[in-house]
Every structure is written in C-alpha cells, then in structure tokens.
Write an enzyme that holds these catalytic residues in place. Structure first.
Site, mmCIF file in Angstrom:
data_model
loop_
_atom_site.group_PDB
_atom_site.id
_atom_site.type_symbol
_atom_site.label_atom_id
_atom_site.label_comp_id
_atom_site.label_asym_id
_atom_site.label_seq_id
_atom_site.Cartn_x
_atom_site.Cartn_y
_atom_site.Cartn_z
ATOM 1 C CE1 TYR A 1 -3.420 2.861 0.448
ATOM 2 C CE2 TYR A 1 -2.163 3.378 2.436
ATOM 3 C CZ TYR A 1 -3.126 3.720 1.492
ATOM 4 O OH TYR A 1 -3.783 4.933 1.591
ATOM 5 C CE LYS B 1 -2.585 6.915 -1.749
ATOM 6 N NZ LYS B 1 -3.828 7.140 -2.555
HETATM 7 N N1 NAD Z 1 -8.566 6.617 5.101
HETATM 8 C C1 NAD Z 1 -7.423 7.189 5.416
HETATM 9 O O1 NAD Z 1 -7.057 7.300 6.610
HETATM 10 C C2 NAD Z 1 -6.553 7.767 4.343
HETATM 11 C C3 NAD Z 1 -5.391 8.447 4.747
HETATM 12 C C4 NAD Z 1 -4.557 8.974 3.771
HETATM 13 C C5 NAD Z 1 -4.885 8.844 2.427
HETATM 14 N N2 NAD Z 1 -6.002 8.162 2.061
HETATM 15 C C6 NAD Z 1 -6.289 8.077 0.627
HETATM 16 O O2 NAD Z 1 -7.552 8.656 0.391
HETATM 17 C C7 NAD Z 1 -8.194 8.028 -0.693
HETATM 18 C C8 NAD Z 1 -9.605 7.638 -0.280
HETATM 19 O O3 NAD Z 1 -9.515 6.751 0.807
HETATM 20 P P1 NAD Z 1 -10.785 6.286 1.618
HETATM 21 O O4 NAD Z 1 -10.357 6.070 3.016
HETATM 22 O O5 NAD Z 1 -11.917 7.170 1.322
HETATM 23 O O6 NAD Z 1 -11.028 4.859 0.966
HETATM 24 P P2 NAD Z 1 -12.376 4.181 0.480
HETATM 25 O O7 NAD Z 1 -12.055 2.754 0.241
HETATM 26 O O8 NAD Z 1 -13.493 4.474 1.397
HETATM 27 O O9 NAD Z 1 -12.667 4.923 -0.893
HETATM 28 C C9 NAD Z 1 -12.015 4.605 -2.072
HETATM 29 C C10 NAD Z 1 -13.027 4.653 -3.203
HETATM 30 O O10 NAD Z 1 -12.343 4.317 -4.408
HETATM 31 C C11 NAD Z 1 -13.153 3.440 -5.137
HETATM 32 N N3 NAD Z 1 -12.341 2.583 -5.991
HETATM 33 C C12 NAD Z 1 -11.522 1.585 -5.604
HETATM 34 N N4 NAD Z 1 -10.989 0.981 -6.676
HETATM 35 C C13 NAD Z 1 -11.476 1.633 -7.758
HETATM 36 C C14 NAD Z 1 -11.285 1.483 -9.143
HETATM 37 N N5 NAD Z 1 -10.515 0.497 -9.643
HETATM 38 N N6 NAD Z 1 -11.918 2.325 -9.971
HETATM 39 C C15 NAD Z 1 -12.740 3.301 -9.487
HETATM 40 N N7 NAD Z 1 -12.961 3.479 -8.187
HETATM 41 C C16 NAD Z 1 -12.335 2.650 -7.329
HETATM 42 C C17 NAD Z 1 -13.885 2.603 -4.107
HETATM 43 O O11 NAD Z 1 -15.060 2.011 -4.643
HETATM 44 C C18 NAD Z 1 -14.169 3.638 -3.036
HETATM 45 O O12 NAD Z 1 -15.416 4.234 -3.228
HETATM 46 C C19 NAD Z 1 -7.324 6.852 -1.100
HETATM 47 O O13 NAD Z 1 -6.599 7.203 -2.249
HETATM 48 C C20 NAD Z 1 -6.390 6.665 0.090
HETATM 49 O O14 NAD Z 1 -5.163 6.136 -0.300
HETATM 50 C C21 NAD Z 1 -6.853 7.625 2.984
HETATM 51 C C1 LIG Z 2 -2.737 -3.360 17.092
HETATM 52 C C2 LIG Z 2 -4.157 -2.844 17.218
HETATM 53 C C3 LIG Z 2 -4.598 -2.888 18.632
HETATM 54 O O1 LIG Z 2 -5.706 -2.136 18.979
HETATM 55 C C4 LIG Z 2 -4.255 -1.455 16.695
HETATM 56 C C5 LIG Z 2 -4.210 -1.482 15.208
HETATM 57 C C6 LIG Z 2 -4.376 -0.094 14.671
HETATM 58 C C7 LIG Z 2 -4.222 -0.089 13.174
HETATM 59 C C8 LIG Z 2 -5.358 -0.876 12.564
HETATM 60 C C9 LIG Z 2 -4.163 1.349 12.688
HETATM 61 C C10 LIG Z 2 -2.993 2.097 13.321
HETATM 62 C C11 LIG Z 2 -2.578 3.182 12.332
HETATM 63 C C12 LIG Z 2 -3.604 3.072 11.227
HETATM 64 C C13 LIG Z 2 -3.261 3.636 9.865
HETATM 65 C C14 LIG Z 2 -2.903 5.118 9.925
HETATM 66 O O2 LIG Z 2 -3.920 5.825 10.593
HETATM 67 C C15 LIG Z 2 -2.737 5.722 8.589
HETATM 68 C C16 LIG Z 2 -3.261 5.207 7.468
HETATM 69 C C17 LIG Z 2 -2.962 5.906 6.232
HETATM 70 C C18 LIG Z 2 -3.971 5.776 5.162
HETATM 71 O O3 LIG Z 2 -3.400 6.083 3.917
HETATM 72 C C19 LIG Z 2 -4.721 4.481 5.136
HETATM 73 C C20 LIG Z 2 -5.150 3.993 6.498
HETATM 74 C C21 LIG Z 2 -3.977 3.897 7.448
HETATM 75 C C22 LIG Z 2 -2.993 2.867 6.861
HETATM 76 C C23 LIG Z 2 -4.432 3.468 8.859
HETATM 77 C C24 LIG Z 2 -4.951 2.005 8.871
HETATM 78 C C25 LIG Z 2 -5.195 1.461 10.275
HETATM 79 C C26 LIG Z 2 -3.959 1.602 11.187
HETATM 80 C C27 LIG Z 2 -2.839 0.723 10.653
#
Ligand code: NAD
Ligand SMILES: C[C@@H](CO)CCC[C@@H](C)[C@H]1CC[C@H]2[C@@H]3[C@H](O)C=C4C[C@@H](O)CC[C@]4(C)[C@H]3CC[C@]12C
Length: 369
Positions: free
Chosen positions: A159, A163
């Site tokens: 992952y 990214k």
């Molecule tokens: N959730 C976090 O903490 C977090 C943190 C940093 C960055 N991000 C980034 O933010 C973005 C959104 O994350 P999220 O948490 O909303 O995830 P999410 O899984 O809720 O949303 C992702 C969306 O992308 C769509 N998708 C996946 N594969 C696809 C494809 N092949 N074609 C078209 N659509 C597709 C999914 O259906 C979904 O609706 C991602 O790029 C992720 O890397 C998320």
């Molecule tokens: C060992 C468990 C006992 O309670 C706790 C596990 C926690 C993990 C599931 C999460 C700790 C940190 C999180 C990630 C972080 O917040 C940043 C992220 C970046 C984003 O791009 C995607 C989600 C995530 C990887 C997020 C996922 C969940 C954790 C690994």
C-alpha cells in the site's frame, strides 16, 4: 477560474467519489463551490445516496467505472476542467493482492494523468497519503514533522509503495502539455490517518468493543503519538486546492501538502476513545496488557494464518506485523504550508469534528444508544 461570482461553468470529476473521503468531497463541493456546473462522480461502486444529490441545482452525473480501464477514465473526463483523484485501494490488512493494489493505485493514477493529457483537463488534485513518507519499516519516529523534514522513507508494504509511486507520477506530470497546448497543473495532498463519519476502522472497533461487553484492551503504549485529521477538513483542503490551482499554478504546481487540523496528537487507541468512550466503551489498562514481543508473535501468527487459509478463506485481522509497527511508531505532522500557499484554515474545529464523529457512532446500527 478567477471570478467566483460568475455563472457556474466548471465541470469537476471526482474519482472514488463514493468512498469515505470521496463522499465528503462530493457533498462539500456541492455546498462550497459556486462555480460548479456539473459534478461527475466516478466510482467502481456507485452509492444510492447519489440519487438525492441529483435534485439540486448542479448537474450530478454518476459514472460507474474502473480507474484501471484507461478508456473508461478518458471517456468520463472528456470536457472536465478539474479532476480530484481520490479513488484507491486502501488496504493494509491483506484483503487485496499486491498486484491488484499496484494496478488500482499506480496504473489507475497513470490512466488519470494520461486522460488529462488526452482530454485537455488542466488541473489534477491527487489524494496521496502520509504513508508516502512513513512510518518507515525501521520504525523511526516522525515527530511534528513538515513537508521538508528529512526522513528515511523506506517501504516494503504494497500500500505505501503504491501511494509513493503514484504520487511521484502525479508530481512529475506537472507542466506536461495537455490537449490544446496548456500545461497540466498537479498537486498531491497527504492526509495523516483520517477519521470522521463513515470511518471503517472506528466502526469495526466499536462493534468489537460491544462484543467484548463494552471493553477494548490496550495494546499500544499511550506515549506513541499519531497525527489524525478530520475527514471534513481533508475534503475542504481538496476543494481549496482545486479552486486555487489556476491562480497559483507557479507556486502550487508539483507541490505536496500534508493534511492537518487541530485534532490532538494521541495514540491510535486513545484517539479513537475520544469517540468511543462517549458511546459507552472503555479502554482497559493504563499500559499495554500484553508485552510487545507477544503482540509481535500474535501478529506473525496472523500473517501465517492468512497465508495458510488464503486458498479457503480471506482471513484479514486488524493485527498484523504492518499495522502493529504502524500503531507503535510515532508519526505526527506540524506544518502551515497549506495556509501559506493557499490560505487553508480548518473548516471544522476539533470540538466540532469530535461531536460529529460521536453523533455518527451513536446512530450506528446496533449502537448501545
Ligand atoms: N482513510 C485514510 O485514513 C486515508 C489516509 C490517507 C490517504 N487516504 C487516501 O484517500 C483516498 C480515499 O480513501 P478512503 O479512506 O476514502 O477509501 P475508500 O475505500 O473508502 O474509498 C475509495 C473509493 O475508491 C473506489 N475505488 C476503488 N478501486 C477503484 C477502481 N478500480 N476504480 C474506481 N474506483 C475505485 C472505491 O469504490 C471507493 O469508493 C485513497 O486514495 C487513500 O489512499 C486515505
Ligand atoms: C494493534 C491494534 C490494537 O488495537 C491497533 C491497530 C491499529 C491499526 C489498525 C491502525 C494504526 C494506524 C492506522 C493507519 C494510519 O492511521 C494511517 C493510514 C494511512 C492511510 O493512507 C490508510 C489507512 C492507514 C494505513 C491506517 C490504517 C489502520 C492503522 C494501521
């Protein structure tokens, strides 16, 4: 895109617009972007809530499509001014194969860039991640760092690798000529761990706590700090960047910005308790209940089980060697680059972000409230 009081003319496309972050971006664009004429929501899985948005003054076009299919992306993008590319496979639990993660996150992003060039779409905002920087595989802390803080960004998990590669593609594409001869302007936003209404891990932890009689058990020392950011503020940053990219192309083009707000720095578990304790859950233990070596053993066992069971069933527990390492490594951001470059101020205070998230947990199905 300069005169904000004009008749609405702009066409935006949001990839992944039905996801956790995507939904907040879509809803906020409709509220906060007066120049919007049409909003295209592109996603692999379209959500039913899109229907209710179609009644408003802005034309909302739902497009079921796959970012890995170049022709689908180009067709959806034709005639759009701005693309917010947030679609991605967020998987640190082993649900998808490394090949699939690469295909969606890296090839999908390349397809979006190519489609910009082909269709003449000039502005591209990419949702990257803090994981492009870290935590790294060595577990080095990143303490109150900013976009220029030196850090050894070495990844092994599919992952963060995907990214990082995708972000590089986006930044390198800045300045490329699009159809019509104008330069492409790109920008990448790096959220830390996002939280808020719709957050899957908070949902899972809540149900897990209910199953254990309202208790969660501390696994991570309270001294480990994580940067977290409210989903509404992350959406707001995307909207501001998209709005300002034309006027400030020279300053903002090819830049990266961490997403931040006033959410407190806490361990992942303590932070989630900000929402889960008002909903009746308790975190048991002032210190981790199991020693770190035992957690590592359990995480390794989970990874082995995942591998052994893969032909039969998908076993994807929360605890694996990667999530344990992440949860145990301090990663906090302190920066004002977004404020300096495009005037970002969080739209939601910490109190508001917290209240909204608590309310969402309390209204979840099966909630104790
Ligand atoms: N959730 C976090 O903490 C977090 C943190 C940093 C960055 N991000 C980034 O933010 C973005 C959104 O994350 P999220 O948490 O909303 O995830 P999410 O899984 O809720 O949303 C992702 C969306 O992308 C769509 N998708 C996946 N594969 C696809 C494809 N092949 N074609 C078209 N659509 C597709 C999914 O259906 C979904 O609706 C991602 O790029 C992720 O890397 C998320
Ligand atoms: C060992 C468990 C006992 O309670 C706790 C596990 C926690 C993990 C599931 C999460 C700790 C940190 C999180 C990630 C972080 O917040 C940043 C992220 C970046 C984003 O791009 C995607 C989600 C995530 C990887 C997020 C996922 C969940 C954790 C690994």
């Amino acid at each position: 895109m300069a005169d904000y009081a004009q008749v609405p003319t702009l066409v935006y496309l949001v990839t992944g617009g039905c996801g956790f972050l995507g939904e907040h971006i879509v809803r906020m664009l409709l509220e906060q972007e007066p120049r919007l004429r049409e909003l295209r929501v592109f996603d692999l899985h379209l959500s039913s809530w899109l229907e209710e948005l179609k009644a408003g003054p802005v034309q909302v076009t739902a497009i079921q499509g796959d970012v890995t299919q170049a022709h689908e992306v180009a067709a959806a993008m034709s005639g759009s001014h701005v693309v917010i590319h947030t679609a991605g496979l967020v998987d640190v639990f082993g649900k998808a194969s490394p090949k699939t993660i690469h295909k969606v996150n890296v090839q999908g992003t390349q397809n979006v860039i190519d489609a910009c060039v082909q269709t003449g779409t000039q502005y591209l905002v990419y949702t990257s991640s803090m994981e492009v920087v870290g935590p790294n595989i060595k577990g080095h802390p990143f303490y109150r760092g900013n976009e220029d803080t030196p850090y050894e960004a070495v990844h092994s998990h599919p992952y963060p690798c995907s990214k990082a590669l995708a972000e590089k593609l986006v930044l390198e594409a800045n300045g490329r000529k699009v159809n019509g001869g104008l330069p492409l302007v790109t920008c990448a936003l790096r959220p830390t761990g996002i939280y808020g209404e719709g957050h899957q891990v908070i949902r899972d932890m809540y149900y897990q706590g209910l199953r254990f009689g309202g208790r969660l058990f501390r696994a991570i020392p309270a001294s480990v700090e994580h940067g977290r950011v409210y989903v509404g503020n992350v959406a707001w940053m995307h909207i501001l960047v998209a709005r300002e990219l034309e006027q400030r192309a020279a300053l903002m083009g090819g830049q990266v910005y961490f997403c931040y707000d006033k959410s407190p720095y806490k361990s992942y578990e303590d932070f989630n308790m900000e929402f889960l304790s008002p909903c009746g859950l308790r975190l048991i233990g002032a210190h981790p209940l199991l020693p770190y070596w035992l957690l590592m053993l359990l995480a390794a066992l989970n990874a082995l089980l995942q591998w052994l069971l893969r032909p039969l069933v998908l076993y994807t527990p929360l605890l694996n060697p990667y999530t344990l390492a992440m949860a145990n490594t301090t990663f906090t951001v302190s920066t004002n680059k977004a404020q300096r470059h495009f005037g970002y101020k969080p739209l939601f205070s910490w109190e508001e972000s917290r209240t909204r998230t608590i309310h969402w947990v309390q209204t979840m199905e099966g909630s104790a409230w």
